[in-house]
Design an enzyme around this catalytic site. Sequence first.
Site, PDB file in Angstrom:
ATOM      1  CD  GLU A 224       7.918   0.071   7.485  1.00  0.00           C
ATOM      2  OE1 GLU A 224       6.913  -0.599   7.181  1.00  0.00           O
ATOM      3  OE2 GLU A 224       8.159   1.196   7.009  1.00  0.00           O
TER       4      GLU A 224
ATOM      5  CG  ASP B 144       0.433  -4.019   2.147  1.00  0.00           C
ATOM      6  OD1 ASP B 144       0.641  -4.864   3.035  1.00  0.00           O
ATOM      7  OD2 ASP B 144       1.235  -3.096   1.888  1.00  0.00           O
TER       8      ASP B 144
ATOM      9  CG  ASP C 159      -0.413  -0.033   2.518  1.00  0.00           C
ATOM     10  OD1 ASP C 159       0.832  -0.121   2.623  1.00  0.00           O
ATOM     11  OD2 ASP C 159      -1.166   0.045   3.512  1.00  0.00           O
TER      12      ASP C 159
HETATM   13  O1  KIV Z   1       3.577  -1.009   1.531  1.00  0.00           O
HETATM   14  C1  KIV Z   1       4.753  -1.377   1.466  1.00  0.00           C
HETATM   15  O2  KIV Z   1       5.449  -1.182   0.470  1.00  0.00           O
HETATM   16  C2  KIV Z   1       5.304  -2.079   2.622  1.00  0.00           C
HETATM   17  C3  KIV Z   1       6.787  -2.259   2.675  1.00  0.00           C
HETATM   18  C4  KIV Z   1       7.425  -0.988   3.080  1.00  0.00           C
HETATM   19  C5  KIV Z   1       7.179  -3.394   3.558  1.00  0.00           C
HETATM   20  O3  KIV Z   1       4.589  -2.463   3.505  1.00  0.00           O
END
Ligand code: KIV
Length: 261
Positions: free
Chosen positions: A181, A84, A45
């Site tokens: 993260e 996500d 996301d």
């Molecule tokens: O949304 C994303 O790109 C992520 C990464 C930073 C792990 O969650």
Amino acid sequence: MAKISVKTLQEMKIRGIKIAAATAHDASIALLLDKNGIEVILVGDSLGMVVQGHDSTLPVKMEHMIYHTCCVAKTNKNALVIADMPFGSYTSNANAIENAVLLIQSGANMIKLEGGRELQEIVKQLKLLGIPVCIHLGLLPQSINTMGGYYVQGRTEEAAKKISEDAEILVNAGAQLAVLECIPESLASDMSKLLKIPTIGIGSGKFTDGQILVTYDLLGLSNNNYKFCKSYADLIPSEAIKSYVKEVKEISFPSKDHILA
Ligand code: KIV
């Protein structure tokens, strides 16, 4: 390379083979990553920031995630695709299941959720329905308003204990992969030893079972200059991805220049 599954990632952890992961939101980047050795593609996301131009991931909606997951799935052959679940799409068991099913039907092999033990029931339900879950702990961009900024998490003993316990609870509920993260390297290292599932780090040092970067950042296409990220912008894209994969495998990325804490 054969199609990567959650079982492949589990075997890589056991054998000590590092996992190279990166984000993609369209067919061309997915093809570039898949052809050059990336094992896990995240339809993150982060698209809200690097594609849509917002200052957070909060405006991303299910319809955007479905569209971009379909684009990535069109060209990807071998990498495991994680999609996500966007902000607000897993506020109850019912909407979490409905939205996760839509992402799997769009071509994802796994879905990712941000948060801790409060997600226990959702993770359990998804696993029972055959939907693999990747958890995301540490810095949670979807919780930016409660966290108060993009800071390293888990610096105090109490905060570190909470993150670690959250992970164990969610693994026991059925999670099969964990993104960590922006947590201290020592915490990420301890968690990677403790957890029986693979860990993928971003801004969390070199001792996780794999690394992930936002592809726009690693290709130097974004305006971001995060300390934990390395830009391979001086190379043509296919060489940039190959170099990133090689450095993750050799554990030369992240180096001490990319360590946050
Ligand atoms: O949304 C994303 O790109 C992520 C990464 C930073 C792990 O969650």
